[in-house]
Design a protein around this motif. Structure first.
Motif, PDB file in Angstrom:
ATOM      1  N   LEU A   1       0.833  -1.206   0.000  1.00  0.00           N
ATOM      2  CA  LEU A   1       0.000   0.000   0.000  1.00  0.00           C
ATOM      3  C   LEU A   1       0.865   1.253   0.000  1.00  0.00           C
ATOM      4  O   LEU A   1       1.832   1.362   0.749  1.00  0.00           O
TER       5      LEU A   1
ATOM      6  N   ASP B   1      -3.767   4.902  -1.726  1.00  0.00           N
ATOM      7  CA  ASP B   1      -4.304   3.629  -2.218  1.00  0.00           C
ATOM      8  C   ASP B   1      -5.492   3.165  -1.371  1.00  0.00           C
ATOM      9  O   ASP B   1      -5.656   3.573  -0.217  1.00  0.00           O
ATOM     10  N   THR B   2      -6.280   2.287  -1.968  1.00  0.00           N
ATOM     11  CA  THR B   2      -7.469   1.746  -1.310  1.00  0.00           C
ATOM     12  C   THR B   2      -7.404   0.223  -1.312  1.00  0.00           C
ATOM     13  O   THR B   2      -7.060  -0.375  -2.324  1.00  0.00           O
TER      14      THR B   2
ATOM     15  N   ILE C   1      -5.675  -3.955  -4.372  1.00  0.00           N
ATOM     16  CA  ILE C   1      -5.302  -2.572  -4.074  1.00  0.00           C
ATOM     17  C   ILE C   1      -5.757  -1.716  -5.248  1.00  0.00           C
ATOM     18  O   ILE C   1      -5.358  -1.951  -6.392  1.00  0.00           O
ATOM     19  N   HIS C   2      -6.605  -0.750  -4.951  1.00  0.00           N
ATOM     20  CA  HIS C   2      -6.980   0.228  -5.970  1.00  0.00           C
ATOM     21  C   HIS C   2      -6.044   1.418  -5.813  1.00  0.00           C
ATOM     22  O   HIS C   2      -6.072   2.112  -4.799  1.00  0.00           O
ATOM     23  N   HIS C   3      -5.196   1.625  -6.806  1.00  0.00           N
ATOM     24  CA  HIS C   3      -4.159   2.648  -6.691  1.00  0.00           C
ATOM     25  C   HIS C   3      -4.707   4.041  -6.959  1.00  0.00           C
ATOM     26  O   HIS C   3      -5.571   4.231  -7.815  1.00  0.00           O
TER      27      HIS C   3
ATOM     28  N   ASP D   1      -5.706  -1.841 -10.936  1.00  0.00           N
ATOM     29  CA  ASP D   1      -5.735  -2.491  -9.623  1.00  0.00           C
ATOM     30  C   ASP D   1      -4.689  -3.604  -9.548  1.00  0.00           C
ATOM     31  O   ASP D   1      -4.387  -4.261 -10.543  1.00  0.00           O
TER      32      ASP D   1
END
Length: 540
Positions: free
Chosen positions: A158, A162-163, A217-219, A226
């Motif tokens: 992460l 990031d999500t 991880i959604h950047h 992702d």
């Protein structure tokens, strides 16, 4: 954003891109202390946390996190507001349950730990296990021992903004293949990982696959796909054909691995197809396609073309090489040890990479001459390249004053990435600008960039000068042993606050052109040159 999942952005303070010396550098506002609430006066400790404080603080933080008490865990960090958002999302958005965190043996202020949990979503579940690390620091205002907050504490992959989410994947998976139908995976070609993610994000729907359910991880970075961490339910991959060559990609991966902070791109001059793209960087940034740095003397390919096309001089015409040259009250020098050559031709000065020879023509070059050459002949700087993933088109602004001279030798305001310089070499070799592509434009009917290219006479002179550079000039040692039609140009770019220059090199062999850059790699032949030569040897 993933379908069916609400994403919590890591913190409310976003990164700001910094121009200049580095790729992917960020300024991030950080808090001085961990508690957002004011407390009563208390003795303020100073100095590094003691061993007992490190153990106590880390234990309390990990225990609260493991129990799902995000608010309490955040109070043990030095940035509570950002920490609470991500820690809360760990369960709410990533759907992680049964979290068990086991601390390891502290090493000074650092504490390694292992995480085991279960990812559950819509009746499907899988175990997750990984290792991470935290560091305990002294709060600057309260003196408390606090966990130094970074998103990587929660998961090592992460980064800021990031999500971490679980849900139906934003894009169906792809099976990317090279030009010969060889499957390309991040496991076999590690630096392709972010590029394959970006290709999936853009072409997953077009490739004909179906979405799965994933923890990913959604950047925050635009144009970055992702990164899947765990697949709960397999989707059906769609087949995506790329222009890459598995053999060239393998050589590129091995070559950049020898030099830190290195990037390389290879293209097929006859078509513009990208044959290889590789990066070896600590930050994972695709500098090969997106870097923005001065290209040093590799820029002299465009500068020499500018001289020829504007009738200033020719390959066999004069380009005297004195010890120094002055332009707009700024003095320019050559690399140490270069002997002056006062009767030199442009070919002489090009093959030796003489800066002063190019600087001395700065007064005869109009402010926009170099810009026009770059845009109209080489297709650079118009922000209209559509390679298939996000890329930078290069920048050669019309700069007056001493920047005119500096731009001619690849310093000043000029910015390039290896993709740009590989394309420049391909255009110089063929005379035709063919916009680089990594996926055929026929797949999504995108309109690619065009430019008028170079006159045949200019091409002949550039090829002669680049061949001379490769055979008996500054690139000779690196290019030794390469057969066929070859040419090259070396470069090094000085950067403020760096002890060593950035190493640049570009070259061609038959129907393959490649360019590489190594930050703080020294001269062109020191690092970037061996990378390019290794790729050229494959013949793609």
């Amino acid at each position: 954003m993933r379908k069916g999942a609400k994403a919590a952005i890591i913190g409310s303070v976003f990164a700001v891109m910094v121009g200049g010396a580095g790729y992917g550098a960020f300024n991030v506002v950080t808090a001085l202390d961990g508690n957002d609430s004011a407390g009563g006066p208390a003795p303020v400790k100073t100095g590094p946390p003691s061993g007992a404080e490190v153990e106590e603080t880390s234990a309390k933080f990990l225990a609260a996190w493991g129990k799902g008490d995000a608010a309490k865990a955040a109070t043990y960090t030095n940035y509570a507001s950002q920490a609470e958002g991500l820690l809360a999302g760990y369960r709410a958005d990533a759907h992680l349950t049964g979290v068990r965190i086991t601390p390891g043996t502290p090493s000074g202020a650092s504490v390694p730990f292992s995480v085991k949990a279960t990812v559950s979503f819509e009746g499907k579940s899988k175990p997750l296990a990984y290792d991470s690390e935290l560091t305990v620091v002294r709060g600057q205002t309260t003196g408390k021992a606090l966990v130094d907050w970074k998103p990587s504490v929660v998961h090592p992959d992460l980064k800021e903004g990031d999500t971490l989410v679980t849900g139906e994947s934003a894009s169906p998976p792809i099976e990317a293949v090279d030009r010969n139908n060889v499957v390309l995976t991040a496991e076999k070609y590690p630096s392709l990982g972010p590029i394959l993610d970006a290709l999936r994000e853009k072409y997953g729907d077009d490739a004909g696959g179906t979405a799965g359910i994933e923890l990913a991880i959604h950047h925050a970075s635009e144009g970055t796909g992702d990164t899947t961490l765990l697949t709960l339910a397999q989707g059906k991959p769609g087949k995506l054909r790329t222009t890459l060559s598995a053999s060239a990609q393998s050589a590129a991966e091995k070559a950049v691995a020898r030099y830190a902070e290195s990037s390389v791109v290879a293209v097929k001059p006859s078509t513009g197809e990208v044959l290889a793209v590789a990066n070896h960087r600590a930050d994972g940034f695709n500098a090969a396609f997106l870097g923005k740095l001065a290209p040093g003397s590799t820029m002299k390919i465009i500068s020499a073309a500018t001289f020829i096309d504007n009738g200033i001089t020719t390959a066999t015409g004069p380009a005297t090489c004195p010890d120094s040259a002055v332009s707009e009250s700024q003095t320019f020098h050559n690399l140490p040890g270069m002997a002056p050559q006062l009767n030199a031709t442009l070919s002489d000065s090009f093959s030796r990479s003489c800066n002063t020879a190019f600087v001395k023509y700065a007064d005869e070059v109009k402010v926009d001459s170099l810009t026009n050459e770059a845009e109209q002949r080489f297709g650079l700087g118009r922000n209209n390249w559509k390679t298939g993933i996000e890329s930078f088109d290069g920048s050669v602004p019309a700069s007056g004053g001493p920047d005119t001279a500096a731009n001619l030798i690849g310093q000043g305001q000029v910015q390039m990435c290896p993709l740009n310089m590989a394309s420049v070499t391909a255009t110089a070799m063929t005379g035709v600008f063919r916009q680089p592509v990594i996926v055929s434009p026929g797949l999504d009917h995108r309109e690619i960039a065009t430019a008028k290219g170079l006159p045949p006479g200019t091409v002949a002179q550039l090829r002669t000068m680049m061949n001379r550079t490769a055979v008996s000039g500054t690139a000779a040692q690196v290019m030794a042993g390469l057969t066929g039609r070859i040419g090259a140009k070396t470069g090094s770019a000085e950067v403020d606050a760096q002890s060593r220059s950035n190493s640049w090199f570009t070259g061609y062999r038959n129907d393959i052109a490649a360019a590489a850059m190594t930050q703080q790699g020294g001269h062109g032949v020191d690092a970037a040159g061996p990378i390019v030569a290794a790729v050229l040897r494959t013949g793609a």
